[in-house]
Design a protein around this motif. Structure first.
Motif, PDB file in Angstrom:
ATOM      1  N   ALA A  80       0.838  -1.202   0.000  1.00  0.00           N
ATOM      2  CA  ALA A  80       0.000   0.000   0.000  1.00  0.00           C
ATOM      3  C   ALA A  80       0.873   1.252   0.000  1.00  0.00           C
ATOM      4  N   ASN A  81       0.846   1.949  -1.101  1.00  0.00           N
ATOM      5  CA  ASN A  81       1.480   3.262  -1.195  1.00  0.00           C
ATOM      6  C   ASN A  81       2.986   3.273  -0.977  1.00  0.00           C
ATOM      7  N   ILE A  82       3.689   2.176  -1.310  1.00  0.00           N
ATOM      8  CA  ILE A  82       5.147   2.175  -1.219  1.00  0.00           C
ATOM      9  C   ILE A  82       5.711   2.058  -2.636  1.00  0.00           C
ATOM     10  N   TYR A  83       6.626   2.974  -2.962  1.00  0.00           N
ATOM     11  CA  TYR A  83       7.146   3.091  -4.321  1.00  0.00           C
ATOM     12  C   TYR A  83       8.664   3.145  -4.338  1.00  0.00           C
ATOM     13  N   LEU A  84       9.237   2.692  -5.448  1.00  0.00           N
ATOM     14  CA  LEU A  84      10.645   2.898  -5.734  1.00  0.00           C
ATOM     15  C   LEU A  84      10.724   4.059  -6.715  1.00  0.00           C
ATOM     16  N   ALA A  85      11.578   5.027  -6.417  1.00  0.00           N
ATOM     17  CA  ALA A  85      11.774   6.165  -7.311  1.00  0.00           C
ATOM     18  C   ALA A  85      13.264   6.286  -7.651  1.00  0.00           C
ATOM     19  N   ILE A  86      13.546   6.382  -8.953  1.00  0.00           N
ATOM     20  CA  ILE A  86      14.910   6.625  -9.422  1.00  0.00           C
ATOM     21  C   ILE A  86      14.829   7.826 -10.354  1.00  0.00           C
ATOM     22  N   ASP A  87      15.113   9.004  -9.793  1.00  0.00           N
ATOM     23  CA  ASP A  87      14.939  10.256 -10.541  1.00  0.00           C
ATOM     24  C   ASP A  87      15.748  10.280 -11.833  1.00  0.00           C
ATOM     25  N   LYS A  88      16.997   9.807 -11.798  1.00  0.00           N
ATOM     26  CA  LYS A  88      17.853   9.855 -12.995  1.00  0.00           C
ATOM     27  C   LYS A  88      17.205   9.119 -14.165  1.00  0.00           C
ATOM     28  N   LEU A  89      16.451   8.054 -13.868  1.00  0.00           N
ATOM     29  CA  LEU A  89      15.809   7.257 -14.922  1.00  0.00           C
ATOM     30  C   LEU A  89      14.354   7.662 -15.151  1.00  0.00           C
ATOM     31  N   HIS A  90      13.884   8.703 -14.444  1.00  0.00           N
ATOM     32  CA  HIS A  90      12.486   9.157 -14.533  1.00  0.00           C
ATOM     33  C   HIS A  90      11.549   7.986 -14.265  1.00  0.00           C
ATOM     34  N   LEU A  91      11.841   7.240 -13.193  1.00  0.00           N
ATOM     35  CA  LEU A  91      11.151   5.996 -12.900  1.00  0.00           C
ATOM     36  C   LEU A  91      10.525   6.060 -11.512  1.00  0.00           C
ATOM     37  N   THR A  92       9.254   5.727 -11.443  1.00  0.00           N
ATOM     38  CA  THR A  92       8.569   5.508 -10.173  1.00  0.00           C
ATOM     39  C   THR A  92       7.666   4.304 -10.371  1.00  0.00           C
ATOM     40  N   ALA A  93       7.744   3.346  -9.447  1.00  0.00           N
ATOM     41  CA  ALA A  93       6.944   2.133  -9.593  1.00  0.00           C
ATOM     42  C   ALA A  93       6.518   1.618  -8.226  1.00  0.00           C
ATOM     43  N   PRO A  94       5.305   1.069  -8.141  1.00  0.00           N
ATOM     44  CA  PRO A  94       4.883   0.449  -6.889  1.00  0.00           C
ATOM     45  C   PRO A  94       5.722  -0.795  -6.601  1.00  0.00           C
ATOM     46  N   ILE A  95       5.838  -1.117  -5.323  1.00  0.00           N
ATOM     47  CA  ILE A  95       6.600  -2.281  -4.890  1.00  0.00           C
ATOM     48  C   ILE A  95       5.631  -3.395  -4.507  1.00  0.00           C
ATOM     49  N   VAL A  96       5.837  -4.582  -5.059  1.00  0.00           N
ATOM     50  CA  VAL A  96       5.057  -5.769  -4.717  1.00  0.00           C
ATOM     51  C   VAL A  96       5.883  -6.560  -3.700  1.00  0.00           C
ATOM     52  N   LEU A  97       5.359  -6.707  -2.485  1.00  0.00           N
ATOM     53  CA  LEU A  97       6.112  -7.332  -1.397  1.00  0.00           C
ATOM     54  C   LEU A  97       6.113  -8.853  -1.453  1.00  0.00           C
ATOM     55  N   ASN A  98       7.199  -9.435  -0.922  1.00  0.00           N
ATOM     56  CA  ASN A  98       7.311 -10.874  -0.636  1.00  0.00           C
ATOM     57  C   ASN A  98       7.070 -11.774  -1.840  1.00  0.00           C
ATOM     58  N   VAL A  99       7.793 -11.520  -2.928  1.00  0.00           N
ATOM     59  CA  VAL A  99       7.653 -12.313  -4.141  1.00  0.00           C
ATOM     60  C   VAL A  99       8.725 -13.409  -4.154  1.00  0.00           C
ATOM     61  N   ASP A 100       8.307 -14.655  -4.328  1.00  0.00           N
ATOM     62  CA  ASP A 100       9.217 -15.789  -4.363  1.00  0.00           C
ATOM     63  C   ASP A 100       9.901 -15.831  -5.730  1.00  0.00           C
ATOM     64  N   ALA A 101      11.194 -15.536  -5.763  1.00  0.00           N
ATOM     65  CA  ALA A 101      11.941 -15.477  -7.023  1.00  0.00           C
ATOM     66  C   ALA A 101      12.072 -16.847  -7.683  1.00  0.00           C
TER      67      ALA A 101
END
Length: 150
Positions: free
Chosen positions: A8-29
């Motif tokens: 809920a409402n947690i994002y990764l932001a990388i300004d240099k790449l103009h990127l903001t994306a929601p984070i999906v928690l606890n994903v089994d790789a």
């Protein structure tokens, strides 16, 4: 196994790449159907690694190129990850609490697909991002790690 869900409402932001994306928690790789589904909704947080805003190695992964049949909007989220250089800032933004955690890129490395040395939990507090590399090929991984901003 419970289905991973977007935090809920947690994002990764990388300004240099103009990127903001929601984070999906606890994903089994190791569960390909689960992570394929998760990556249609944002950037995946790897199950078993520290959660955002916790001490330890927080590990995120995402696509550098959209696989066949991909339906989300994050299929190339990390196609420019290699453009990051030491000193660039990444931020985990928690809009629910207003807490932002800033990290500074400390290094990057290309490793074999089975190399897990940079996603271990004994590496101290850091943010680690991994994606398939080169783009369109899953034989290697690009790993970028960042340390908490002091």
């Amino acid at each position: 196994a419970a289905a991973a869900k977007v935090a809920a409402n947690i994002y990764l932001a990388i300004d240099k790449l103009h990127l903001t994306a929601p984070i999906v928690l606890n994903v089994d790789a190791r569960d390909e159907p689960a992570y394929d589904q998760a990556l249609e909704h944002g950037v995946a947080h790897m199950l078993g690694t520290s959660k955002p805003n916790e001490a330890g190695n927080i590990v995120f992964f995402g696509h550098s190129s959209a696989p066949k049949g991909y339906k989300g909007q994050y299929g190339t989220i990390f196609d420019r990850l290699g453009d990051l250089t030491i000193g660039d800032q990444l931020t985990i933004k928690d809009q629910a609490t207003g807490q932002n955690s800033a990290f500074v890129v400390a290094g990057k490395k290309i490793v074999g697909a089975s190399d897990t040395s940079l996603i271990q939990q004994d590496l101290g507090s850091r943010l680690t991002i991994t994606t398939c590399w080169p783009i369109g090929d899953n034989s290697s991984r690009l790993i970028v790690w960042a340390m908490p901003r002091k």
